[in-house]
Design an enzyme around this catalytic site. Structure first.
Site, PDB file in Angstrom:
ATOM      1  N   CYS A   8       0.821  -1.224   0.000  1.00 26.05           N
ATOM      2  CA  CYS A   8       0.000   0.000   0.000  1.00 26.05           C
ATOM      3  C   CYS A   8       0.851   1.270   0.000  1.00 26.05           C
ATOM      4  O   CYS A   8       0.407   2.325  -0.464  1.00 26.05           O
ATOM      5  CB  CYS A   8      -0.956  -0.012   1.188  1.00 26.05           C
ATOM      6  SG  CYS A   8      -0.152  -0.073   2.803  1.00 26.05           S
TER       7      CYS A   8
ATOM      8  N   CYS B  42      -1.258   3.856   1.764  1.00 29.44           N
ATOM      9  CA  CYS B  42      -0.788   4.142   3.117  1.00 29.44           C
ATOM     10  C   CYS B  42       0.600   4.770   3.067  1.00 29.44           C
ATOM     11  O   CYS B  42       1.268   4.726   2.030  1.00 29.44           O
ATOM     12  CB  CYS B  42      -0.743   2.848   3.946  1.00 29.44           C
ATOM     13  SG  CYS B  42       0.548   1.721   3.409  1.00 29.44           S
TER      14      CYS B  42
END
Ligand code: C8R
Length: 229
Positions: free
Chosen positions: A76, A154
């Protein structure tokens, strides 16, 4: 003769292209070894989203199952967004494995450059005249896919923007209207803009980046580099 010249090509354009579309879908799906065993299942779930439905007012929720059954598996923290730089960003990420765009994921890769839609009363795929309405099966797919992709991101995310257009950051684009709004601290800590210019006459002080700053979660750091193409 004139009637034949008009009617025959029109009939060809309007006829279902299910087999042709499926062949392309399967071929692109096979490019992902880790999921290639599941391509028939993925295709079936995909078709269920739009088979038997008309193109206009198409709901993005139709793709819910597709994304539930095929969650992202990439790292991510490698997320690379883009806007107005489609070719450039892919040239850039192709050579590097520390960045991944939506087109580097299974569903993004398959649907990239494809057009598809259904029609009421048929279980077929059509590929022409699918994007006449604002919310159609193709745009609804990208709405859903970009929201999922941004929700999944992320750490330190990046975005490649085009310094040669009047609004390098356009709040109405998929990046500006969907992805940016899904980025939340502390899951995402920073966003780095790579502002691509042709001759360095645009830089990170561009007013449209102020607009980005105002929309982005205030706790997320915003960085920017301008680079020459
Ligand atoms: N994203 C959106 N649209 C995408 C796409 C994608 O990954 N992939 C393709 N092929 N498309 P733009 P934007 C098609 O205006 O609006 C995600 C769609 O048909 O230059 O800001 C991606 O994660 C769509 O109409 O950029 C990226 O970060 C145009 O390309 C943004 O959203 C959108 O091209 C890019 O969307």
């Amino acid at each position: 003769i004139v009637a034949i010249l008009i009617v025959v090509p029109l009939a060809v354009l309007l006829s279902p292209r299910t087999a042709q579309f499926r062949a392309t879908f399967r071929k692109k799906c096979q490019a992902f070894p880790e999921t290639s065993q599941r391509c028939e299942d993925i295709l079936r779930t995909f078709e269920e989203a739009y088979f038997g439905k008309d193109s206009c007012n198409f709901p993005e929720e139709a793709y819910h199952q597709l994304f539930v059954k095929n969650p992202f598996i990439h790292s991510c923290y490698k997320t690379m967004f883009w806007s107005g730089t489609k070719d450039l960003v892919h040239q850039f990420t192709e050579k590097r494995d520390n960045f991944i765009t939506l087109e580097g994921t299974l569903l993004g890769h398959i649907m990239n450059d494809l057009t598809w839609c259904g029609r009421k009363g048929t279980q077929e795929t059509f590929i022409y005249f699918c994007e006449e309405c604002k919310m159609n099966p193709v745009s609804a797919f990208w709405v859903r896919a970009s929201a999922e992709f941004a929700n999944y991101s992320c750490g330190h995310a990046s975005v490649m923007l085009n310094g040669e257009i009047s609004k390098p950051f356009d709040p109405t684009s998929y990046f500006g209207s969907i992805e940016v709004r899904k980025l939340m601290y502390p899951r995402v800590q920073s966003l780095t803009v790579i502002l691509v210019t042709k001759n360095n006459n645009v830089d990170c002080s561009h007013e449209s980046l102020q607009v980005l700053r105002n929309i982005l979660d205030p706790e997320i750091s915003l960085y920017c580099h301008s680079v020459k193409e």
